[in-house]
Design a protein around this motif. Structure first.
Motif, PDB file in Angstrom:
ATOM      1  N   PRO A 121      16.095  -0.345   2.781  1.00 50.01           N
ATOM      2  CA  PRO A 121      15.676   0.927   3.239  1.00 50.01           C
ATOM      3  C   PRO A 121      16.673   1.669   3.115  1.00 50.01           C
ATOM      4  CG  PRO A 121      16.347  -0.367   5.199  1.00 50.01           C
ATOM      5  CD  PRO A 121      16.375  -1.293   3.904  1.00 50.01           C
ATOM      6  N   ASN A 122      17.609   1.617   2.416  1.00 49.34           N
ATOM      7  CA  ASN A 122      18.922   2.486   2.064  1.00 49.34           C
ATOM      8  C   ASN A 122      18.810   2.973   0.480  1.00 49.34           C
ATOM      9  OD1 ASN A 122      19.785   2.912   4.586  1.00 49.34           O
ATOM     10  ND2 ASN A 122      20.403   0.777   4.487  1.00 49.34           N
ATOM     11  N   ARG A 123      18.024   2.335  -0.321  1.00 46.48           N
ATOM     12  CA  ARG A 123      18.036   2.379  -1.672  1.00 46.48           C
ATOM     13  C   ARG A 123      16.792   2.913  -2.292  1.00 46.48           C
ATOM     14  NH1 ARG A 123      18.474  -3.265  -5.519  1.00 46.48           N
ATOM     15  NH2 ARG A 123      18.690  -2.237  -7.463  1.00 46.48           N
ATOM     16  N   VAL A 124      16.914   3.813  -3.162  1.00 44.06           N
ATOM     17  CA  VAL A 124      15.633   4.443  -3.837  1.00 44.06           C
ATOM     18  C   VAL A 124      15.505   3.486  -4.635  1.00 44.06           C
ATOM     19  CG1 VAL A 124      14.916   6.413  -5.273  1.00 44.06           C
ATOM     20  CG2 VAL A 124      16.452   6.742  -3.478  1.00 44.06           C
ATOM     21  N   VAL A 125      13.923   3.155  -5.029  1.00 44.36           N
ATOM     22  CA  VAL A 125      13.565   2.283  -5.703  1.00 44.36           C
ATOM     23  C   VAL A 125      12.431   3.142  -6.902  1.00 44.36           C
ATOM     24  CG1 VAL A 125      11.772   1.039  -4.393  1.00 44.36           C
ATOM     25  CG2 VAL A 125      12.320   0.014  -6.230  1.00 44.36           C
ATOM     26  N   GLY A 133       0.769  -1.275   0.073  1.00 44.55           N
ATOM     27  CA  GLY A 133       0.110  -0.162  -0.173  1.00 44.55           C
ATOM     28  C   GLY A 133       0.913   1.429   0.161  1.00 44.55           C
ATOM     29  N   ILE A 134       0.877   2.034  -1.120  1.00 47.67           N
ATOM     30  CA  ILE A 134       1.281   3.343  -1.268  1.00 47.67           C
ATOM     31  C   ILE A 134       0.390   4.334  -1.038  1.00 47.67           C
ATOM     32  CG2 ILE A 134       2.850   4.813  -2.576  1.00 47.67           C
ATOM     33  CD1 ILE A 134       3.652   2.543  -3.963  1.00 47.67           C
ATOM     34  N   SER A 135       0.688   5.397  -0.266  1.00 45.14           N
ATOM     35  CA  SER A 135      -0.220   6.587   0.309  1.00 45.14           C
ATOM     36  C   SER A 135       0.327   7.599  -0.095  1.00 45.14           C
ATOM     37  CB  SER A 135      -0.582   6.198   1.573  1.00 45.14           C
ATOM     38  OG  SER A 135      -1.470   7.520   2.059  1.00 45.14           O
ATOM     39  N   PHE A 136      -0.591   8.979  -0.054  1.00 45.11           N
ATOM     40  CA  PHE A 136      -0.059  10.150  -0.372  1.00 45.11           C
ATOM     41  C   PHE A 136       0.652  10.331   1.107  1.00 45.11           C
ATOM     42  CE2 PHE A 136      -3.942  11.306  -3.056  1.00 45.11           C
ATOM     43  CZ  PHE A 136      -3.229  11.429  -4.095  1.00 45.11           C
ATOM     44  N   PHE A 137       0.257   9.850   2.319  1.00 48.15           N
ATOM     45  CA  PHE A 137       1.218  10.162   3.501  1.00 48.15           C
ATOM     46  C   PHE A 137       2.221   9.201   3.788  1.00 48.15           C
ATOM     47  CE2 PHE A 137      -3.845  11.011   4.122  1.00 48.15           C
ATOM     48  CZ  PHE A 137      -3.575  12.386   4.329  1.00 48.15           C
ATOM     49  N   SER A 138       2.759   8.322   2.901  1.00 50.67           N
ATOM     50  CA  SER A 138       3.802   7.442   2.998  1.00 50.67           C
ATOM     51  C   SER A 138       4.976   7.909   3.403  1.00 50.67           C
ATOM     52  CB  SER A 138       3.908   6.713   1.827  1.00 50.67           C
ATOM     53  OG  SER A 138       2.787   5.641   1.664  1.00 50.67           O
ATOM     54  N   GLY A 139       5.090   9.446   2.794  1.00 48.65           N
ATOM     55  CA  GLY A 139       6.548   9.965   3.141  1.00 48.65           C
ATOM     56  C   GLY A 139       6.491  10.465   4.897  1.00 48.65           C
ATOM     57  N   ARG A 140       5.214  10.634   5.511  1.00 45.66           N
ATOM     58  CA  ARG A 140       5.419  10.962   6.445  1.00 45.66           C
ATOM     59  C   ARG A 140       5.326   9.632   7.709  1.00 45.66           C
ATOM     60  NH1 ARG A 140       0.262  14.782   6.376  1.00 45.66           N
ATOM     61  NH2 ARG A 140       0.313  14.771   8.684  1.00 45.66           N
ATOM     62  N   TYR A 141       4.849   8.698   7.261  1.00 39.78           N
ATOM     63  CA  TYR A 141       4.224   7.486   8.170  1.00 39.78           C
ATOM     64  C   TYR A 141       4.599   6.067   7.449  1.00 39.78           C
ATOM     65  CZ  TYR A 141       1.382  11.244  10.371  1.00 39.78           C
ATOM     66  OH  TYR A 141       0.775  12.270  10.902  1.00 39.78           O
ATOM     67  N   GLY A 142       5.177   5.971   6.282  1.00 43.19           N
ATOM     68  CA  GLY A 142       5.424   4.676   5.778  1.00 43.19           C
ATOM     69  C   GLY A 142       4.253   4.122   4.960  1.00 43.19           C
ATOM     70  N   LEU A 143       4.280   2.998   4.511  1.00 42.43           N
ATOM     71  CA  LEU A 143       3.487   2.320   3.859  1.00 42.43           C
ATOM     72  C   LEU A 143       2.047   2.046   4.406  1.00 42.43           C
ATOM     73  CD1 LEU A 143       5.436  -0.463   1.857  1.00 42.43           C
ATOM     74  CD2 LEU A 143       4.845   1.987   1.039  1.00 42.43           C
ATOM     75  N   LYS A 200      13.309   7.535   3.083  1.00 42.05           N
ATOM     76  CA  LYS A 200      12.640   8.366   4.474  1.00 42.05           C
ATOM     77  C   LYS A 200      11.408   7.548   4.549  1.00 42.05           C
ATOM     78  CE  LYS A 200      14.406  12.717   4.905  1.00 42.05           C
ATOM     79  NZ  LYS A 200      14.162  14.380   5.088  1.00 42.05           N
ATOM     80  N   THR A 201      10.707   6.791   3.473  1.00 44.95           N
ATOM     81  CA  THR A 201       9.619   6.142   3.622  1.00 44.95           C
ATOM     82  C   THR A 201       9.702   4.670   4.209  1.00 44.95           C
ATOM     83  OG1 THR A 201       8.404   7.403   1.720  1.00 44.95           O
ATOM     84  CG2 THR A 201       7.767   5.075   2.211  1.00 44.95           C
ATOM     85  N   LEU A 202      10.669   4.126   3.529  1.00 42.41           N
ATOM     86  CA  LEU A 202      11.211   2.665   3.768  1.00 42.41           C
ATOM     87  C   LEU A 202      11.538   2.529   5.509  1.00 42.41           C
ATOM     88  CD1 LEU A 202      12.723   1.604   0.232  1.00 42.41           C
ATOM     89  CD2 LEU A 202      10.250   1.265   1.157  1.00 42.41           C
ATOM     90  N   ARG A 203      12.122   3.427   5.628  1.00 44.24           N
ATOM     91  CA  ARG A 203      12.724   3.440   7.179  1.00 44.24           C
ATOM     92  C   ARG A 203      11.684   3.247   8.091  1.00 44.24           C
ATOM     93  NH1 ARG A 203      17.685   7.276   5.770  1.00 44.24           N
ATOM     94  NH2 ARG A 203      18.792   5.730   4.569  1.00 44.24           N
ATOM     95  N   LYS A 204      10.437   4.020   7.748  1.00 50.50           N
ATOM     96  CA  LYS A 204       9.424   3.895   8.648  1.00 50.50           C
ATOM     97  C   LYS A 204       9.003   2.702   9.209  1.00 50.50           C
ATOM     98  CE  LYS A 204       8.615   8.568   8.424  1.00 50.50           C
ATOM     99  NZ  LYS A 204       9.528   8.816   7.422  1.00 50.50           N
ATOM    100  N   ALA A 205       9.231   1.682   8.306  1.00 47.98           N
ATOM    101  CA  ALA A 205       8.462   0.274   8.506  1.00 47.98           C
ATOM    102  C   ALA A 205       9.364  -0.510   9.797  1.00 47.98           C
ATOM    103  CB  ALA A 205       8.957  -0.652   7.417  1.00 47.98           C
ATOM    104  N   GLU A 206      10.708  -0.181  10.071  1.00 45.43           N
ATOM    105  CA  GLU A 206      11.381  -1.053  11.139  1.00 45.43           C
ATOM    106  C   GLU A 206      10.734  -0.314  12.520  1.00 45.43           C
ATOM    107  OE1 GLU A 206      15.843  -1.529  12.947  1.00 45.43           O
ATOM    108  OE2 GLU A 206      15.598  -0.401  11.020  1.00 45.43           O
ATOM    109  N   ALA A 207      10.494   1.030  12.531  1.00 47.47           N
ATOM    110  CA  ALA A 207      10.091   1.566  14.004  1.00 47.47           C
ATOM    111  C   ALA A 207       8.590   1.054  14.280  1.00 47.47           C
ATOM    112  CB  ALA A 207       9.827   2.903  13.834  1.00 47.47           C
ATOM    113  N   ARG A 208       7.824   0.642  13.037  1.00 51.02           N
ATOM    114  CA  ARG A 208       6.569   0.060  13.491  1.00 51.02           C
ATOM    115  C   ARG A 208       6.514  -1.443  13.625  1.00 51.02           C
ATOM    116  NH1 ARG A 208       6.577   4.979  11.388  1.00 51.02           N
ATOM    117  NH2 ARG A 208       4.711   6.262  11.596  1.00 51.02           N
ATOM    118  N   GLY A 209       7.551  -2.116  13.631  1.00 43.67           N
ATOM    119  CA  GLY A 209       7.625  -3.582  13.699  1.00 43.67           C
ATOM    120  C   GLY A 209       8.035  -4.330  12.577  1.00 43.67           C
ATOM    121  N   GLY A 210       8.137  -3.713  11.265  1.00 43.72           N
ATOM    122  CA  GLY A 210       8.598  -4.292  10.151  1.00 43.72           C
ATOM    123  C   GLY A 210       7.558  -4.798   9.175  1.00 43.72           C
ATOM    124  N   ASN A 211       7.852  -5.338   8.263  1.00 46.37           N
ATOM    125  CA  ASN A 211       6.739  -5.861   7.288  1.00 46.37           C
ATOM    126  C   ASN A 211       7.526  -6.844   6.500  1.00 46.37           C
ATOM    127  OD1 ASN A 211       8.205  -4.740   4.852  1.00 46.37           O
ATOM    128  ND2 ASN A 211       7.174  -2.741   5.248  1.00 46.37           N
TER     129      ASN A 211
END
Length: 504
Positions: free
Chosen positions: A409-413, A182-192, A392-403
């Protein structure tokens, strides 16, 4: 038993009357026997060919390919308990005689390939009547049932000045997007989207209803964050919510001759080390009737017109049209959803690669050649959409328990989605084979240039793409272990043929 149109419309009341005097039909003797057992146990929620509810369900899929399929019956449960009853009956049939009663699970019905959320001569569980939205007293969490579309969610939340990390189109379903990443308009702030789900209420293959969150069944929670329909049926999603007012955004369309400036701006945006987390963006290259265009979709999640992060895009001229404005979220997602061709022939297929300017030029020029080959297909609308997932988006996952997605998380895709719409079923094979060949050529060239990324975004993927393999071997093994733990009979691997499975 005969399946002529109207037969079940007449027979269902009689069958229901008869079944009230006999034991439950033993499962395992085919889909029609399963349907009769379901009709006995779920009175008022099982529908057959010839009934309006059956026709309404089939007619509401996004793609004509899905609507073409004719299940033996459609179950439209109203709550988790009914889902549990249905799954127990269907699982019993599978265990007694594998393949005798295959079933599909439908949330919003937006995935276009045939069989993704419908099944021929089986049972379709259509969750479209499960549309509850509950906001807790502190307005810090929102619970959503799986039959909701994101437009329905935002219509409820916008007047309350709160929101959740959800879809960008009003027509996309909650369930499929949330379990596919799930990609969101809010993913930059909160992740996927999946990173922001606090609790899943899940019906397992044996009918148990459990919760998966940070305290219980954590392995299942993480598996559902990208693992799709491989483990059970999610009957409720609890998401973090936050204060949110109006946003700024819209579509800005340009002539195709602006391609060099467009691609340079796109690469610079994704590679910006000072990425603005309030921004979201995708770029579309399209052709209709032999005319080519470029449409940018910048969105800023504050009511700030033309923020500096998008300066390189909106300085490109001439602009052929511009719908950018300050508006509520529901309004902006309606813009995105307005291009959907509901009920026509539709196809998505995707691939991923690095944020590389020369390769992007190659991709777009190759897409133009591919487009010319399909120019004679009646009613063809052909687009390729590119967007970034940034660190900045991908690193949000770890703080929320991972997916479960296995992204670095260090590579632009760059995620590229080819989207095709056409009118005639006779062109299905021609279009699909050409699209597959195009994506394979992109992947081969990306590997040659060493810019290939193995990630295949599930929500854009076509049947046959190796989505789970793209998560990486370790993630795939974890997902398999979770499947064996919660579904030891493999019901959701074998009896539910739709989706992207953990085993061949």
């Amino acid at each position: 038993m005969p399946r002529n149109r109207g037969y079940f419309h007449v027979m269902v009341p009689l069958v229901a009357f008869f079944l009230s005097y006999v034991p439950v039909i033993q499962a395992g003797y085919g889909a029609q026997s399963c349907c009769l057992t379901l009709a006995q146990n779920l009175v008022g929620s099982v529908f057959f060919e010839g009934q309006k509810q059956y026709a309404d369900s089939l007619g509401s899929y996004y793609s004509g390919q899905e609507s073409d399929l004719s299940p033996s019956c459609i179950v439209r449960p109203i709550n988790a308990a009914q889902v549990s009853t249905a799954v127990k009956i269907l699982s019993t049939a599978h265990i007694a005689k594998p393949g005798s009663c295959n079933f599909a699970v439908r949330g919003g019905g937006h995935t276009p390939y045939a069989g993704s959320a419908n099944v021929e001569s089986g049972v379709t569980l259509d969750l479209g009547r499960m549309k509850s939205i509950k906001v807790n007293k502190s307005r810090g969490t929102v619970s959503l049932e799986p039959g909701l579309l994101w437009g329905e969610v935002y219509s409820k939340l916008d007047p309350m000045h709160i929101s959740v990390v959800g879809g960008r189109s009003n027509l996309v379903g909650v369930a499929g997007l949330a379990t596919g990443g799930g990609i969101s308009f809010f993913s930059g702030r909160y992740g996927l989207v999946c990173d922001n789900i606090l609790n899943y209420e899940v019906v397992l293959a044996d009918g148990r209803i459990i919760n998966a969150n940070e305290r219980e069944h954590v392995d299942l929670r993480n598996a559902l964050r990208g693992g799709s329909n491989n483990f059970g049926i999610v009957t409720k999603f609890e998401l973090s919510s936050f204060q949110q007012g109006n946003l700024w955004g819209g579509d800005i369309t340009h002539d195709f001759n602006t391609l060099p400036e467009q691609l340079q701006a796109f690469v610079d945006y994704g590679g910006n080390s000072d990425f603005d987390e309030y921004s979201a963006f995708f770029q579309v290259f399209g052709t209709v009737g032999g005319l080519y265009f470029i449409t940018n979709n910048p969105v800023y999640t504050k009511p700030t017109p033309y923020p500096p992060i998008f300066k390189k895009f909106y300085e490109i001229s001439p602009q052929l049209s511009n719908t950018a404005r300050i508006a509520p979220l529901h309004n902006l997602t309606t813009i995105t959803g307005s291009v959907a061709a509901m009920g026509l022939r539709n196809m998505f297929i995707t691939t991923s690669f690095d944020n590389d300017l020369p390769f992007l030029h190659w991709v777009v020029q190759t897409w133009k050649t591919f487009s010319a080959e399909l120019a004679m297909v009646p009613g063809l609308v052909n687009t390729i959409l590119n967007q970034h997932l940034v660190p900045k988006t991908l690193r949000k996952a770890e703080a929320r328990g991972g997916n479960s997605l296995g992204l670095d998380p260090n590579r632009v895709v760059v995620i590229a989605m080819l989207s095709l719409t056409w009118t005639e079923a006779a062109d299905d094979e021609k279009v699909r084979l050409a699209a597959i060949a195009f994506i394979k050529s992109v992947e081969a060239e990306a590997k040659k240039r060493r810019v290939y990324n193995r990630f295949i975004y599930l929500n854009y993927a076509d049947l046959g793409q190796e989505v789970i393999e793209g998560y990486g071997k370790s993630q795939k093994n974890r997902l398999r272990a979770v499947s064996k733990k919660y579904d030891p009979a493999g019901v959701f691997q074998v009896a539910v043929p739709g989706g992207f499975k953990l085993w061949p």
